[in-house]
Design a protein around this motif. Structure first.
Motif, PDB file in Angstrom:
ATOM      1  N   ASP A  74       0.832  -1.210   0.000  1.00 11.23           N
ATOM      2  CA  ASP A  74       0.000   0.000   0.000  1.00 11.23           C
ATOM      3  C   ASP A  74       0.868   1.262   0.000  1.00 11.23           C
ATOM      4  OD1 ASP A  74      -2.808   0.238  -0.169  1.00 11.23           O
ATOM      5  OD2 ASP A  74      -2.780   1.372   1.708  1.00 11.23           O
ATOM      6  N   GLY A  77       3.049   0.879  -3.798  1.00 17.35           N
ATOM      7  CA  GLY A  77       2.177   0.974  -4.978  1.00 17.35           C
ATOM      8  C   GLY A  77       2.910   0.592  -6.256  1.00 17.35           C
ATOM      9  N   LYS A  79       4.071   1.352 -10.334  1.00 16.28           N
ATOM     10  CA  LYS A  79       4.421   2.553 -11.106  1.00 16.28           C
ATOM     11  C   LYS A  79       4.456   2.215 -12.595  1.00 16.28           C
ATOM     12  CE  LYS A  79       9.221   1.739 -10.012  1.00 16.28           C
ATOM     13  NZ  LYS A  79      10.337   1.924  -9.233  1.00 16.28           N
ATOM     14  N   ARG A 248      -1.229   5.969 -17.741  1.00 19.01           N
ATOM     15  CA  ARG A 248      -1.050   6.357 -16.333  1.00 19.01           C
ATOM     16  C   ARG A 248      -1.810   5.397 -15.425  1.00 19.01           C
ATOM     17  NH1 ARG A 248      -5.082   9.863 -14.098  1.00 19.01           N
ATOM     18  NH2 ARG A 248      -6.958   9.759 -15.373  1.00 19.01           N
ATOM     19  N   GLU A 250      -4.241   5.378 -11.896  1.00 14.12           N
ATOM     20  CA  GLU A 250      -5.037   6.254 -11.030  1.00 14.12           C
ATOM     21  C   GLU A 250      -4.430   6.292  -9.622  1.00 14.12           C
ATOM     22  OE1 GLU A 250      -7.561   7.995 -12.197  1.00 14.12           O
ATOM     23  OE2 GLU A 250      -7.596   6.952 -14.131  1.00 14.12           O
ATOM     24  N   ASN A 251      -4.481   7.457  -9.013  1.00 15.32           N
ATOM     25  CA  ASN A 251      -4.036   7.604  -7.629  1.00 15.32           C
ATOM     26  C   ASN A 251      -5.250   7.401  -6.721  1.00 15.32           C
ATOM     27  OD1 ASN A 251      -2.732   8.234  -5.287  1.00 15.32           O
ATOM     28  ND2 ASN A 251      -2.723  10.442  -5.648  1.00 15.32           N
ATOM     29  N   LYS A 252      -5.418   6.204  -6.187  1.00 15.89           N
ATOM     30  CA  LYS A 252      -6.643   5.873  -5.462  1.00 15.89           C
ATOM     31  C   LYS A 252      -6.477   6.045  -3.952  1.00 15.89           C
ATOM     32  CE  LYS A 252      -7.170   1.588  -6.987  1.00 15.89           C
ATOM     33  NZ  LYS A 252      -5.850   1.373  -7.602  1.00 15.89           N
ATOM     34  N   LYS A 256      -4.240   0.213  -3.299  1.00 17.99           N
ATOM     35  CA  LYS A 256      -3.231   0.864  -4.156  1.00 17.99           C
ATOM     36  C   LYS A 256      -2.353  -0.136  -4.896  1.00 17.99           C
ATOM     37  CE  LYS A 256      -3.129   5.170  -1.722  1.00 17.99           C
ATOM     38  NZ  LYS A 256      -2.367   6.123  -0.939  1.00 17.99           N
ATOM     39  N   CYS A 261      -5.575   1.315 -14.603  1.00 14.22           N
ATOM     40  CA  CYS A 261      -4.784   1.901 -15.694  1.00 14.22           C
ATOM     41  C   CYS A 261      -5.617   2.565 -16.777  1.00 14.22           C
ATOM     42  CB  CYS A 261      -3.966   0.803 -16.377  1.00 14.22           C
ATOM     43  SG  CYS A 261      -2.930  -0.134 -15.255  1.00 14.22           S
TER      44      CYS A 261
END
Ligand SMILES: Cc1cc2nc3c(=O)[nH]c(=O)nc-3n(C[C@H](O)[C@H](O)[C@H](O)COP(=O)(O)OP(=O)(O)OC[C@H]3O[C@@H](n4cnc5c(N)ncnc54)[C@H](O)[C@@H]3O)c2cc1C
Length: 308
Positions: A74, A77, A79, A248, A250-252, A256, A261
């Protein structure tokens, strides 16, 4: 070390359900595999014993490594580098462990490399995985997509793709687009058939869990000039062929470790599954029915963790 199967007597309730005998008999086709595979069950008691043993392995891996890795996953994450997803180190370790333990393609038939698990013990495993790392359940649970290939693809496609899933390659279901979420009838990703009969895909998908998977199921518009669900077909995209990049992640807020995507398709070669025009109205509907059970198990698993 905790075992997330044996420490939870409530789970066994499902295996003891009176309907299990009938379910197992149907899945095992009267135990006909026993003549071909020495590890196939001979009768109901034998089958139940094998589910119990496999679930114990799931519980062991989940109560140990996967649960231990969850917090790090978590924080770290995944990349994106050069259009490819790199999982958090803990996620990669979890996947490798599940591969080695034979926990991929669990519900697939033995002849294609699976364990021929009925949906009940498979979903129990999903519940256990989710308790250990709810985000990881998203990745691991996408093995469910193989069920759609098994049900609707031709025999040649089954032979080429399902053993790969059973050996641990991952899957994704590429449905949602920037302008097509709840209303999948609006999907616009374009499928074009070339003069030689093969297909290429062009467009954008968004919010795709594990979007850099090895084998994608893709919903695309194959019928030019259509605007509703009847113009959509289902395709398999194999990452080895290239043509799909991750723009990219997503920044959740949570889960995580599971990369959500955005994907760009540029002349990505793909194979049609089943019949044209049946993509949404038949195949995605079946896919979603399986996904519903997986997501339900995910919810129960994370609730179990929170309760404890
Ligand atoms: C973490 C995560 C993982 C995901 N993974 C995948 C994946 O693997 N593959 C994939 O294809 N997709 C995936 N999705 C996408 C998901 O399926 C969509 O987010 C979902 O279908 C909703 O679409 P949307 O986000 O465009 O919202 P919208 O459809 O725009 O909905 C926005 C809001 O409007 C409401 N609404 C929509 N239509 C109506 C209506 N007709 N009447 C009343 N209210 C309405 C909705 O309830 C919602 O509150 C994922 C999403 C998330 C968040």
């Amino acid at each position: 070390m905790a075992n997330f199967y044996t420490d939870n007597p409530d789970l066994r309730h499902h295996l003891n359900h009176p309907l299990m005998e009938k379910i197992v008999e149907l899945k095992e086709r009267n135990y006909s595999d026993a003549a071909k595979y020495d590890y196939a069950p001979m009768d109901f008691a034998d089958a139940m014993d094998s589910y119990d043993k496999v679930l114990e392995i799931v519980g062991d891996i989940c109560g140990g490594t996967i649960a231990d890795n969850a917090e790090g996953v978590d924080h770290d994450g995944p990349k994106v580098e050069n259009g490819r997803v790199i999982y958090a180190p803990g996620t990669q370790e979890n996947l490798d462990l599940c591969r080695k333990a034979g926990l991929m393609g669990m519900a697939m038939p033995r002849r294609l490399g699976g364990l021929n698990f009925p949906i009940t013990p498979y979903i129990m495993a999903a519940d256990i995985v989710s308790r250990a790392d709810t985000g990881f359940e998203n990745l691991w649970g996408l093995q469910d997509c193989a069920e759609t290939i098994y049900e609707f693809a031709d025999e040649d496609q089954k032979q080429r793709y399902i053993p790969r899933v059973c050996q641990g390659e991952t899957m994704s279901m590429d449905l949602t687009e920037p302008d097509a979420g709840s209303d999948l009838q609006s999907v616009m990703l374009k499928a074009t058939q070339k003069p030689d009969g093969s297909w290429v895909l062009n467009g954008v998908k968004r919010f795709i869990t594990n979007g850099d998977s090895n084998i994608h199921l893709v919903l695309a518009r194959s019928e030019e000039g259509t605007r509703d669900g009847r113009g959509l077909s289902m395709f398999i995209y194999d990452k080895r062929n290239g043509g799909v990049d991750v723009r990219r992640i997503e920044n959740k807020m949570g889960i995580k470790g599971s990369p959500t995507c955005e994907l760009t398709y540029k002349n990505a070669p793909a194979e049609l599954v089943g019949s044209r025009r049946m993509g949404l109205i038949k195949y995605v509907m079946a896919l979603m029915n399986g996904a519903r059970l997986g997501i339900a198990a995910q919810s129960v698993g994370v609730s179990e963790r929170a309760y404890r």
